[in-house]
Write a protein that holds these residues in place. Sequence first.
Motif, PDB file in Angstrom:
ATOM      1  N   ASP A 189       6.975  -0.692  -0.752  1.00 28.66           N
ATOM      2  CA  ASP A 189       6.781  -1.547   0.425  1.00 28.66           C
ATOM      3  C   ASP A 189       5.383  -2.130   0.472  1.00 28.66           C
ATOM      4  O   ASP A 189       5.145  -3.136   1.130  1.00 28.66           O
ATOM      5  CB  ASP A 189       6.976  -0.734   1.722  1.00 28.66           C
ATOM      6  N   TYR A 190       4.461  -1.492  -0.198  1.00 29.37           N
ATOM      7  CA  TYR A 190       3.071  -1.929  -0.101  1.00 29.37           C
ATOM      8  C   TYR A 190       2.818  -3.065  -1.074  1.00 29.37           C
ATOM      9  O   TYR A 190       3.169  -2.979  -2.253  1.00 29.37           O
ATOM     10  CB  TYR A 190       2.136  -0.738  -0.367  1.00 29.37           C
ATOM     11  N   HIS A 191       2.171  -4.104  -0.591  1.00 33.74           N
ATOM     12  CA  HIS A 191       2.134  -5.350  -1.363  1.00 33.74           C
ATOM     13  C   HIS A 191       1.299  -5.280  -2.651  1.00 33.74           C
ATOM     14  O   HIS A 191       1.437  -6.134  -3.510  1.00 33.74           O
ATOM     15  CB  HIS A 191       1.663  -6.516  -0.478  1.00 33.74           C
ATOM     16  N   LEU A 192       0.431  -4.270  -2.796  1.00 33.14           N
ATOM     17  CA  LEU A 192      -0.395  -4.224  -4.006  1.00 33.14           C
ATOM     18  C   LEU A 192       0.070  -3.202  -5.047  1.00 33.14           C
ATOM     19  O   LEU A 192      -0.518  -3.110  -6.114  1.00 33.14           O
ATOM     20  CB  LEU A 192      -1.854  -3.920  -3.629  1.00 33.14           C
TER      21      LEU A 192
ATOM     22  N   GLY B 236      -6.596   0.277  -2.356  1.00 33.37           N
ATOM     23  CA  GLY B 236      -5.377  -0.020  -1.621  1.00 33.37           C
ATOM     24  C   GLY B 236      -5.445   0.612  -0.250  1.00 33.37           C
ATOM     25  O   GLY B 236      -6.346   1.407   0.039  1.00 33.37           O
ATOM     26  N   ALA B 237      -4.492   0.257   0.597  1.00 30.60           N
ATOM     27  CA  ALA B 237      -4.425   0.842   1.938  1.00 30.60           C
ATOM     28  C   ALA B 237      -3.478   2.036   1.954  1.00 30.60           C
ATOM     29  O   ALA B 237      -3.286   2.657   2.995  1.00 30.60           O
ATOM     30  CB  ALA B 237      -3.992  -0.210   2.952  1.00 30.60           C
TER      31      ALA B 237
END
Lengths: 307, 321
Positions: free
Chosen positions: B199-202, B190-191
């Motif tokens: 909030d993070y899409h994964l 992941g980032a």
Amino acid sequence: MIKSFDELRMQTRSRINSRQIPRVGIFCPEDNKFLDAAYRAHKDGYVVPYLLGPTDFIKQEINESDIDIGEYELIECESIESAIKTGIEMVDKGELDFLMKGFFGNHKLAKIIRNPEIGFAQNGRPLSHVGIVETSRYPKLMYITDAAVNSTMDPNTLVGIARNAAELARSLGVETPKAALLAAVEAIYPQVPVTMMEAAIAKMSDRGQIKGVDIDGPLSFDVAINKEVALSKGITNSKVAGETDIFVCPNIETANGLYKAMLMYALAESASVVVGGKCPMVSNFVLDCTECVINSLVLGSYLAMEE
Amino acid sequence: MKLKTKNGPIVSSDQIIQSARELAESGGKKMVAVAGASDTDVLGALSSAHADGILDATLFGDEAKIKKCADDGQVDISSFKIVHNSDPIAATHGAVKMASEGKADVIMKGFVSTSALLKAVLAREYDLRTDNTVSHTAVLDIPGYHKLFAMTDGGMVVKPDVDQKVQILENAVLVAKALGIKPVKVALSGAVDDSNNKDYHLTEECNQVMDKVKSRKLSDVIMYGPMTFDVAVSKENARLKKVESEVAGDADIYLVSSIEECNIIAKSLINFADTVFAGVIVGAKVPVSLVSRTDTVKNKKASVSIACLVAEYYQKQGGRK
């Protein structure tokens, strides 16, 4: 064309010769690395730092370090968001020339500055992050994008981040930057959406729809960096293959991992910046060393003096 | 140099090759069935592995073409049996059938497309399918990292969904176990590094994958996700980012979200950080080995060696289900 951070420092010094030293607003630098970098970049005459954030914390961190930055202006802001807001307002009023993220995550920064109400983005342009990497293993600077701001990629965003990175590369003297749209393969497959998206953008570039940059894709990483591999895979008429300046990744995870793999294992140095906004906003990752943070400050200073 | 402790896991590409050699010496030499053997690079890899005593091979394909490839590359294939068939698809089926009958332990891709080979491997008549998707695991030996680092999937599944990610992870865990790694520490890429970051899409997908893996009761697996690359490989970065996980700085497997992510990051390490990799296709009841033209000699040898080790692990477990 600037090929190293040493060269960037030299060019920045010669720009400063005839001008006022750029003023940088640093958000929440309550960490030794950022304070140390600000101190050294100031001492060497690249920037005049302004520290925005909870001043008590910042003072405490200053006291705990040996760094003498007593003369810097501290501007009280209670939160990260208010520090960013204040910084952008000061840029609007001409009190600061560029901005820098301090000791907090890129994800948080991205969320705040992408909000239109904060007034950092410019109409019709995406904000995007570019990590500039220098390694002895590659003959020029690598512009890796987007490791921090745009999480998901549609064709419009991909074109926008390629344009942003190209503009940055041109600022550093790369006349017509070469941008590779990276993928796992060179072949274009209808069932692999990334290859279709990248091929379409490469076609836009071929037809002159994207000015000031040569774009090709999909290209795998080894084809992007190595002409021989490109030829062995039948990529014979690419303007980009083997000579890539800009490494456009198809998603944030790829760019983030690529940047970090280079920094961790390819003995690379870096400078990082968010572009597309009303001023340069330099923005480092946690793993970046003090030297990388100084590179970013020098980069911001250089860009802020652009005519 | 990374040193292997007694009975400890394999930690370098040299040790992958060494272990395959020791396995062969102790009576577990593997037979590799090559689908479409008229490929100079494949013949070279097999010949050099055979010379080291690692494996035996049976070559399926057009005999004249195979011999010409061997001559062109000055490769000695005199110890390999050739099963002639001028039709590449029929030759592929010959190799797969040999494995299906238990007479070969590893199937190797030669001059045949990956999709044609897998179509044969997964054909019901050969009973080599499992419930899992087939995926590629690239085991990287990165100078500077204290152990092997497996990345998956950079070769087969373009954009895995939750179920495919679970299966890809399980496939890679078996490879790690074949290397003696226990427990297996898995980072889901992941980032960001915060499994509560909505909030993070994964984030949500990572949580679903971990829940599903837990429900499959895989033994000796520790997972964390999302996790950035720099945290997966460095305890110091984990400390700076306040990530508390046994996986941080000690990951064995990095499970990524797209074929591009795996392929691009792995290639940056191979091209710019002297990384050697061993790759294998897993998910069928026998491992499928493949080497590419751009691979180095050592990298090819490590790839055929890891396939032999995976085959041995499956057999010791009573076969892969």
